[in-house]
Design an enzyme around this catalytic site. Structure first.
Site, PDB file in Angstrom:
ATOM      1  CE  LYS A  51     -10.059 -89.101  24.337  1.00 33.89           C
ATOM      2  NZ  LYS A  51      -9.076 -89.233  23.235  1.00 33.89           N
ATOM      3  NE  ARG A  94     -12.645 -83.864  21.252  1.00 29.75           N
ATOM      4  CZ  ARG A  94     -12.845 -85.172  21.379  1.00 29.75           C
ATOM      5  NH1 ARG A  94     -13.587 -85.640  22.339  1.00 29.75           N
ATOM      6  NH2 ARG A  94     -12.291 -85.997  20.531  1.00 29.75           N
ATOM      7  NE  ARG A 143     -10.397 -95.689  16.684  1.00 26.99           N
ATOM      8  CZ  ARG A 143     -10.467 -94.561  17.373  1.00 26.99           C
ATOM      9  NH1 ARG A 143     -10.689 -94.602  18.663  1.00 26.99           N
ATOM     10  NH2 ARG A 143     -10.299 -93.412  16.776  1.00 26.99           N
ATOM     11  NE  ARG A 184     -13.992 -93.077  15.470  1.00 25.82           N
ATOM     12  CZ  ARG A 184     -13.647 -92.563  16.644  1.00 25.82           C
ATOM     13  NH1 ARG A 184     -13.764 -93.286  17.750  1.00 25.82           N
ATOM     14  NH2 ARG A 184     -13.197 -91.334  16.739  1.00 25.82           N
ATOM     15  NE  ARG A 233     -10.262 -88.302  15.390  1.00 26.31           N
ATOM     16  CZ  ARG A 233      -9.829 -89.569  15.434  1.00 26.31           C
ATOM     17  NH1 ARG A 233      -9.395 -90.181  14.339  1.00 26.31           N
ATOM     18  NH2 ARG A 233      -9.817 -90.227  16.563  1.00 26.31           N
TER      19      ARG A 233
HETATM   20  P1  AP5 Z   1      -9.237 -95.804  21.895  1.00 24.16           P
HETATM   21  O1  AP5 Z   1      -9.417 -96.336  23.277  1.00 24.16           O
HETATM   22  O2  AP5 Z   1     -10.357 -96.006  20.929  1.00 24.16           O
HETATM   23  O3  AP5 Z   1      -8.786 -94.274  21.970  1.00 24.16           O
HETATM   24  P2  AP5 Z   1      -9.595 -92.949  22.313  1.00 24.16           P
HETATM   25  O4  AP5 Z   1      -8.661 -92.078  23.048  1.00 24.16           O
HETATM   26  O5  AP5 Z   1     -10.907 -93.285  22.959  1.00 24.16           O
HETATM   27  O6  AP5 Z   1      -9.796 -92.429  20.829  1.00 24.16           O
HETATM   28  P3  AP5 Z   1     -10.987 -91.692  20.116  1.00 24.16           P
HETATM   29  O7  AP5 Z   1     -10.571 -91.642  18.665  1.00 24.16           O
HETATM   30  O8  AP5 Z   1     -12.315 -92.323  20.398  1.00 24.16           O
HETATM   31  O9  AP5 Z   1     -10.907 -90.314  20.722  1.00 24.16           O
HETATM   32  P4  AP5 Z   1     -11.232 -89.037  20.017  1.00 24.16           P
HETATM   33  O10 AP5 Z   1     -10.999 -88.108  21.147  1.00 24.16           O
HETATM   34  O11 AP5 Z   1     -10.539 -88.720  18.772  1.00 24.16           O
HETATM   35  O12 AP5 Z   1     -12.708 -89.303  19.487  1.00 24.16           O
HETATM   36  P5  AP5 Z   1     -14.151 -89.163  20.148  1.00 24.16           P
HETATM   37  O13 AP5 Z   1     -14.851 -90.432  19.890  1.00 24.16           O
HETATM   38  O14 AP5 Z   1     -14.086 -88.647  21.525  1.00 24.16           O
HETATM   39  O15 AP5 Z   1      -7.877 -96.423  21.308  1.00 24.16           O
HETATM   40  C1  AP5 Z   1      -7.457 -96.137  19.993  1.00 24.16           C
HETATM   41  C2  AP5 Z   1      -6.811 -97.371  19.369  1.00 24.16           C
HETATM   42  O16 AP5 Z   1      -5.599 -97.665  20.069  1.00 24.16           O
HETATM   43  C3  AP5 Z   1      -7.681 -98.623  19.465  1.00 24.16           C
HETATM   44  O17 AP5 Z   1      -7.502 -99.363  18.291  1.00 24.16           O
HETATM   45  C4  AP5 Z   1      -7.126 -99.372  20.689  1.00 24.16           C
HETATM   46  O18 AP5 Z   1      -7.313-100.774  20.576  1.00 24.16           O
HETATM   47  C5  AP5 Z   1      -5.665 -98.978  20.638  1.00 24.16           C
HETATM   48  N1  AP5 Z   1      -5.041 -98.875  21.963  1.00 24.16           N
HETATM   49  C6  AP5 Z   1      -5.603 -98.431  23.116  1.00 24.16           C
HETATM   50  N2  AP5 Z   1      -4.724 -98.457  24.126  1.00 24.16           N
HETATM   51  C7  AP5 Z   1      -3.554 -98.925  23.600  1.00 24.16           C
HETATM   52  C8  AP5 Z   1      -2.254 -99.186  24.136  1.00 24.16           C
HETATM   53  N3  AP5 Z   1      -1.944 -98.994  25.427  1.00 24.16           N
HETATM   54  N4  AP5 Z   1      -1.288 -99.657  23.294  1.00 24.16           N
HETATM   55  C9  AP5 Z   1      -1.565 -99.873  21.967  1.00 24.16           C
HETATM   56  N5  AP5 Z   1      -2.783 -99.662  21.411  1.00 24.16           N
HETATM   57  C10 AP5 Z   1      -3.764 -99.182  22.212  1.00 24.16           C
HETATM   58  O19 AP5 Z   1     -14.755 -87.984  19.247  1.00 24.16           O
HETATM   59  C11 AP5 Z   1     -15.013 -88.161  17.862  1.00 24.16           C
HETATM   60  C12 AP5 Z   1     -15.522 -86.829  17.289  1.00 24.16           C
HETATM   61  O20 AP5 Z   1     -16.745 -86.433  17.963  1.00 24.16           O
HETATM   62  C13 AP5 Z   1     -14.586 -85.634  17.465  1.00 24.16           C
HETATM   63  O21 AP5 Z   1     -13.621 -85.558  16.431  1.00 24.16           O
HETATM   64  C14 AP5 Z   1     -15.587 -84.477  17.405  1.00 24.16           C
HETATM   65  O22 AP5 Z   1     -16.000 -84.200  16.087  1.00 24.16           O
HETATM   66  C15 AP5 Z   1     -16.788 -85.033  18.170  1.00 24.16           C
HETATM   67  N6  AP5 Z   1     -16.729 -84.745  19.606  1.00 24.16           N
HETATM   68  C16 AP5 Z   1     -16.670 -85.674  20.621  1.00 24.16           C
HETATM   69  N7  AP5 Z   1     -16.642 -85.064  21.819  1.00 24.16           N
HETATM   70  C17 AP5 Z   1     -16.662 -83.729  21.575  1.00 24.16           C
HETATM   71  C18 AP5 Z   1     -16.620 -82.585  22.427  1.00 24.16           C
HETATM   72  N8  AP5 Z   1     -16.551 -82.702  23.782  1.00 24.16           N
HETATM   73  N9  AP5 Z   1     -16.649 -81.372  21.848  1.00 24.16           N
HETATM   74  C19 AP5 Z   1     -16.739 -81.237  20.507  1.00 24.16           C
HETATM   75  N10 AP5 Z   1     -16.764 -82.278  19.639  1.00 24.16           N
HETATM   76  C20 AP5 Z   1     -16.729 -83.523  20.176  1.00 24.16           C
END
Ligand code: AP5
Length: 213
Positions: free
Chosen positions: A13, A88, A127, A160, A171
């Site tokens: 994402k 979410r 990552r 992270r 997660r």
């Molecule tokens: P990346 O692009 O970083 O993936 P992502 O989907 O953005 O992953 P996140 O871990 O950031 O999402 P998340 O939903 O777990 O965490 P968030 O930060 O929102 O890609 C991942 C890896 O894959 C990278 O190394 C990249 O290079 C690689 N990659 C990408 N595309 C690829 C491809 N096509 N092929 C191969 N490799 C690829 O949230 C973190 C925490 O915050 C949550 O756990 C929660 O505690 C809190 N939080 C955030 N939002 C909320 C909410 N709305 N409600 C409640 N809690 C929340």
């Protein structure tokens, strides 16, 4: 244009949101990035959410809804936004609809990036992130030019806390329990566009822009 990027943790994402920002000229609003920034600043909010995030659990709805509302009310998002990691839960989706409709706006599309649980584990465990500019890399799939060093900042990349194996499982469980039902919420409105998230980053970007049309 209000676009929602959905998908399990590590689906890509954040990676794709940055490309969509460049293509469509509207900002990325990532609740994960906002919460990590709050932690880094040491603010009361950051201290409150740190343990929850490190455990891989979801922060409470009222906190993230307030963060998004403030951004959507600002001038930055007047032309639209790419929502990354929000909503979410179904309660967050309902709150988003209410805040948008009070301003005569609405969600245009929900892009659901689909990858398997095995891919989720591979992507999150490999990552590495720049502590300065937050650019995300992957040791195998998207490596920096020099191992362990950010291309932009020259800073040493870090893993992270929630990318440790047991946290990835937590997660994933939160995703299946709380976030997958959000797709069912948007389905009757005809907004959900499933996008295959497996393939190169360029391939997935091409599928996303085709789905947006
Ligand atoms: P990346 O692009 O970083 O993936 P992502 O989907 O953005 O992953 P996140 O871990 O950031 O999402 P998340 O939903 O777990 O965490 P968030 O930060 O929102 O890609 C991942 C890896 O894959 C990278 O190394 C990249 O290079 C690689 N990659 C990408 N595309 C690829 C491809 N096509 N092929 C191969 N490799 C690829 O949230 C973190 C925490 O915050 C949550 O756990 C929660 O505690 C809190 N939080 C955030 N939002 C909320 C909410 N709305 N409600 C409640 N809690 C929340």
């Amino acid at each position: 244009m209000i676009l929602i990027l959905m998908g399990p943790p590590g689906a890509g994402k954040g990676t794709q949101a940055k490309r969509l920002v460049a293509r469509y000229g509207i900002p990325q609003l990532s609740t994960g990035d906002m919460l990590r920034a709050a932690r880094k600043s040491g603010s009361p909010l950051g201290q409150k959410v740190a343990a929850i995030m490190d455990a891989g659990e979801l922060v409470s709805d009222d906190i993230v809804i307030a963060l998004i509302e403030e951004k959507l009310d600002g001038s930055e998002a007047s032309e639209g936004a790419i929502l990354d990691g929000f909503p979410r839960t179904t309660a967050q989706a309902e709150a988003l609809d209410a805040m948008l409709s009070s301003k005569g706006r609405a969600v245009d599309a929900v892009l659901s990036i689909e990858v398997s649980d095995d891919d989720v584990v591979r992507r999150n465990s490999g990552r590495r992130t720049c502590p300065t500019c937050s650019t995300s890399y992957h040791v195998e799939f998207n490596p920096p030019r020099a191992a362990g060093v950010c291309d932009n900042e020259g800073a040493a990349l870090v893993q992270r806390e929630d990318d440790k194996p047991e946290k990835i499982q937590a997660r994933l469980a939160a995703y299946h329990r709380d976030t997958a039902p959000v797709l069912a919420y948007y389905q009757p409105q005809g907004l959900v566009k499933p996008v295959d998230g497996v393939g190169s980053i360029d391939d997935v970007f091409g599928r996303l822009t085709a789905a947006i049309g």
